[in-house]
Design a protein around this motif. Structure first.
Motif, PDB file in Angstrom:
ATOM      1  N   THR A   1       0.984  -0.774  -0.374  1.00  0.00           N
ATOM      2  CA  THR A   1       0.048   0.084  -0.294  1.00  0.00           C
ATOM      3  C   THR A   1       0.847   1.189  -0.100  1.00  0.00           C
ATOM      4  N   LEU A   2      -0.039   2.092  -0.280  1.00  0.00           N
ATOM      5  CA  LEU A   2       0.681   3.720  -0.041  1.00  0.00           C
ATOM      6  C   LEU A   2       1.662   4.040   0.988  1.00  0.00           C
ATOM      7  N   GLU A   3       0.666   3.463   2.317  1.00  0.00           N
ATOM      8  CA  GLU A   3       1.176   4.185   3.474  1.00  0.00           C
ATOM      9  C   GLU A   3       2.648   2.640   4.096  1.00  0.00           C
ATOM     10  N   GLU A   4       2.571   1.778   3.169  1.00  0.00           N
ATOM     11  CA  GLU A   4       3.320   0.900   3.932  1.00  0.00           C
ATOM     12  C   GLU A   4       4.905   1.691   2.509  1.00  0.00           C
ATOM     13  N   ILE A   5       5.000   1.499   1.662  1.00  0.00           N
ATOM     14  CA  ILE A   5       5.741   2.355   0.643  1.00  0.00           C
ATOM     15  C   ILE A   5       6.686   3.409   1.789  1.00  0.00           C
ATOM     16  N   GLU A   6       5.783   4.169   1.642  1.00  0.00           N
ATOM     17  CA  GLU A   6       6.346   5.527   2.226  1.00  0.00           C
ATOM     18  C   GLU A   6       7.534   5.009   2.960  1.00  0.00           C
ATOM     19  N   PHE A   7       6.605   3.893   4.186  1.00  0.00           N
ATOM     20  CA  PHE A   7       7.558   3.573   5.808  1.00  0.00           C
ATOM     21  C   PHE A   7       8.687   2.353   5.095  1.00  0.00           C
ATOM     22  N   LEU A   8       8.544   2.038   3.718  1.00  0.00           N
ATOM     23  CA  LEU A   8       9.597   1.004   4.063  1.00  0.00           C
ATOM     24  C   LEU A   8      11.164   2.068   3.026  1.00  0.00           C
ATOM     25  N   GLY A   9      10.705   2.281   2.054  1.00  0.00           N
ATOM     26  CA  GLY A   9      12.010   2.649   1.771  1.00  0.00           C
ATOM     27  C   GLY A   9      11.663   4.204   0.886  1.00  0.00           C
ATOM     28  N   ASP A  10      13.052   4.588  -0.069  1.00  0.00           N
ATOM     29  CA  ASP A  10      13.149   5.722  -1.087  1.00  0.00           C
ATOM     30  C   ASP A  10      12.045   5.359  -2.329  1.00  0.00           C
ATOM     31  N   THR A  11      11.669   6.231  -3.040  1.00  0.00           N
ATOM     32  CA  THR A  11      11.022   6.116  -4.081  1.00  0.00           C
ATOM     33  C   THR A  11      11.503   6.723  -4.957  1.00  0.00           C
ATOM     34  N   SER A  12      12.354   7.457  -5.289  1.00  0.00           N
ATOM     35  CA  SER A  12      12.513   8.787  -6.112  1.00  0.00           C
ATOM     36  C   SER A  12      13.564   7.843  -7.321  1.00  0.00           C
ATOM     37  N   LYS A  13      13.444   6.602  -7.557  1.00  0.00           N
ATOM     38  CA  LYS A  13      13.311   5.833  -9.212  1.00  0.00           C
ATOM     39  C   LYS A  13      13.052   5.130  -9.582  1.00  0.00           C
ATOM     40  N   ALA A  14      10.992   5.109  -7.922  1.00  0.00           N
ATOM     41  CA  ALA A  14      10.333   4.576  -8.800  1.00  0.00           C
ATOM     42  C   ALA A  14       9.344   5.617  -9.746  1.00  0.00           C
ATOM     43  N   ASN A  15       8.392   4.598 -10.129  1.00  0.00           N
ATOM     44  CA  ASN A  15       7.397   4.808 -11.121  1.00  0.00           C
ATOM     45  C   ASN A  15       5.888   4.856 -10.567  1.00  0.00           C
ATOM     46  N   LEU A  16       5.760   5.431 -10.178  1.00  0.00           N
ATOM     47  CA  LEU A  16       4.608   5.926  -9.061  1.00  0.00           C
ATOM     48  C   LEU A  16       2.923   5.056  -9.420  1.00  0.00           C
ATOM     49  N   ASP A  17       2.908   5.242 -11.338  1.00  0.00           N
ATOM     50  CA  ASP A  17       1.842   4.369 -11.331  1.00  0.00           C
ATOM     51  C   ASP A  17       1.998   2.944 -11.858  1.00  0.00           C
ATOM     52  N   LEU A  18       2.974   2.889 -11.321  1.00  0.00           N
ATOM     53  CA  LEU A  18       3.197   1.200 -10.956  1.00  0.00           C
ATOM     54  C   LEU A  18       3.082   0.510 -10.013  1.00  0.00           C
TER      55      LEU A  18
END
Length: 214
Positions: A17-34
């Motif tokens: 989930t979005l909450e789990e993603i933000e808790f776990l790590g860096d998303t600067s290289k991620a594609n938020l649509d995937l």
């Protein structure tokens, strides 16, 4: 919520989930649509990357044999590949034509434990085996086994060359599995062969020997 539980969730191939993603790590290289799914390790332990193929990494999964492709080699040849989305589109088109390549599962944001960040990747089924070049080096380029598998390479290549320009179709981009079947890899340079014309037939065995520098 703790990180170990989230690691286990990713190993079970469950989407975060979005909450789990933000808790776990860096998303600067991620594609938020995937979707955010799957996990790799970039260190020397289980599911580590192959140092000879730094843009490939096995997915950590107890049930499935999967691999992630993370970006392209930074070479002059890759300048025409804009991004992984373009490569995935080509890969899927080629697979849907019935060509034996690594089956693509989709585009995902995978989590790299060693770097503690998510990054975009193509997730595919992994073929256990070795490249045609390695296989023929192992069994001997003049052995019946090498000549037979080279004939399979010839047959499959010629079957599709009217439809596709099989760029970079070399012995290092063909896998031989444990059942002695071949699979093409890295089709990102392939394209529709709209200007096909009859050419002199390729001597596939000589092409192999030249590649092996024999």
């Amino acid at each position: 919520m703790n990180k170990k539980d989230l690691y286990r969730k990713l190993v079970r191939e469950e989407e975060l989930t979005l909450e789990e993603i933000e808790f776990l790590g860096d998303t600067s290289k991620a594609n938020l649509d995937l979707p955010f799914k799957y996990v790799i390790r970039g260190d020397k332990f289980f599911c580590s990357r192959n140092t000879n193929l730094p843009n490939l990494a096995p997915i950590c999964s107890p049930n499935n044999n999967l691999i992630a492709k993370i970006g392209n080699y930074q070479t002059q040849r890759t300048k025409d590949i804009k991004n992984l989305e373009d490569e995935y589109r080509i890969h899927k088109q080629v697979y849907n034509m019935g060509i034996k390549i690594l089956p693509p599962l989709g585009m995902y944001n995978i989590y790299d434990v060693s770097k503690r960040k998510f990054q975009e990747a193509i997730v595919m089924e992994k073929i256990d085996g070795m490249t045609l070049a390695s296989y023929c080096s192992k069994v001997g380029p003049n052995s019946p086994a090498c000549k037979e598998i080279t004939q399979h390479w010839k047959k499959d290549s010629e079957k599709f060359e009217r439809q596709l320009d099989l760029k970079d179709n070399s012995p290092s981009n063909v896998m031989v599995d444990k059942d002695q079947k071949i699979h093409f890899i890295d089709p990102e340079f392939w394209s529709r062969n709209t200007l096909w014309e009859k050419r002199e037939p390729t001597n596939w065995f000589q092409k192999l020997l030249k590649y092996l520098d024999l």
